[in-house]
Scaffold this motif. Structure first.
Motif, PDB file in Angstrom:
ATOM      1  N   ARG A   1      82.111  21.996  35.860  1.00  0.00           N
ATOM      2  CA  ARG A   1      82.877  22.980  36.621  1.00  0.00           C
ATOM      3  C   ARG A   1      84.282  22.435  36.822  1.00  0.00           C
ATOM      4  NH1 ARG A   1      82.256  23.443  42.339  1.00  0.00           N
ATOM      5  NH2 ARG A   1      80.263  22.396  42.001  1.00  0.00           N
TER       6      ARG A   1
ATOM      7  N   THR B   1      86.829  26.322  41.044  1.00  0.00           N
ATOM      8  CA  THR B   1      86.040  27.016  42.063  1.00  0.00           C
ATOM      9  C   THR B   1      87.025  27.681  43.005  1.00  0.00           C
ATOM     10  OG1 THR B   1      84.380  25.261  41.958  1.00  0.00           O
ATOM     11  CG2 THR B   1      84.223  26.790  43.807  1.00  0.00           C
TER      12      THR B   1
ATOM     13  N   TYR C   1      83.554  26.865  33.991  1.00  0.00           N
ATOM     14  CA  TYR C   1      83.016  25.666  33.345  1.00  0.00           C
ATOM     15  C   TYR C   1      83.566  25.546  31.930  1.00  0.00           C
ATOM     16  CZ  TYR C   1      79.436  25.851  36.999  1.00  0.00           C
ATOM     17  OH  TYR C   1      78.787  25.879  38.209  1.00  0.00           O
TER      18      TYR C   1
END
Length: 128
Positions: free
Chosen positions: A30, A33, A40
């Motif tokens: 990842r 966020t 990813y």
């Protein structure tokens, strides 16, 4: 061939926990966020990328009938590791690791559903 693939989720924290574990054996991490999304890839500037998102239209996410997202593994051990990680983190069994010679002689794959019901495959196309 593909720039990216995106799956909808109704519970982003749960999906992140699932995909962090599922994608690690494939060398995918990842890199992003934010509110309502996670991305990813092998590197942040690399393609293809895989994204999780709450649907932009605000309606609940739902899996596509007949849709399967396949992740390519370098070897059969990685297929087994990805499948095990998925089951350990809330995935549902859809077909354990094994040869699928009806696709081709070296198609070694495993299938599961993520916590939102999306069908996933991890496959190695190489001989043992």
């Amino acid at each position: 061939m593909f720039s990216h693939a995106t799956l909808g989720t109704n519970d982003l924290p749960r999906a992140i926990a699932f995909y962090d574990a599922l994608l690690a054996p494939l060398g995918l991490a990842r890199f992003h966020t934010a509110e309502g999304e996670a991305g990813y890839a092998r590197r942040p500037d690399a393609s293809p990328q895989f994204w999780l998102m709450r649907p932009i239209d605000g309606r609940p996410a739902s899996p596509g009938n007949g849709a399967t997202l396949g992740f390519e593994a370098p070897d059969r051990a990685t297929v087994r590791a990805v499948h095990a990680a998925g089951l350990q983190h809330g995935g549902a069994e859809e077909g354990g690791p094994g040869l699928r010679p009806h696709y081709h002689a070296d198609f070694y794959g495993a299938y599961l559903r993520d916590p939102d019901g999306n069908k996933l495959c991890c496959v190695c196309h190489r001989p043992e």
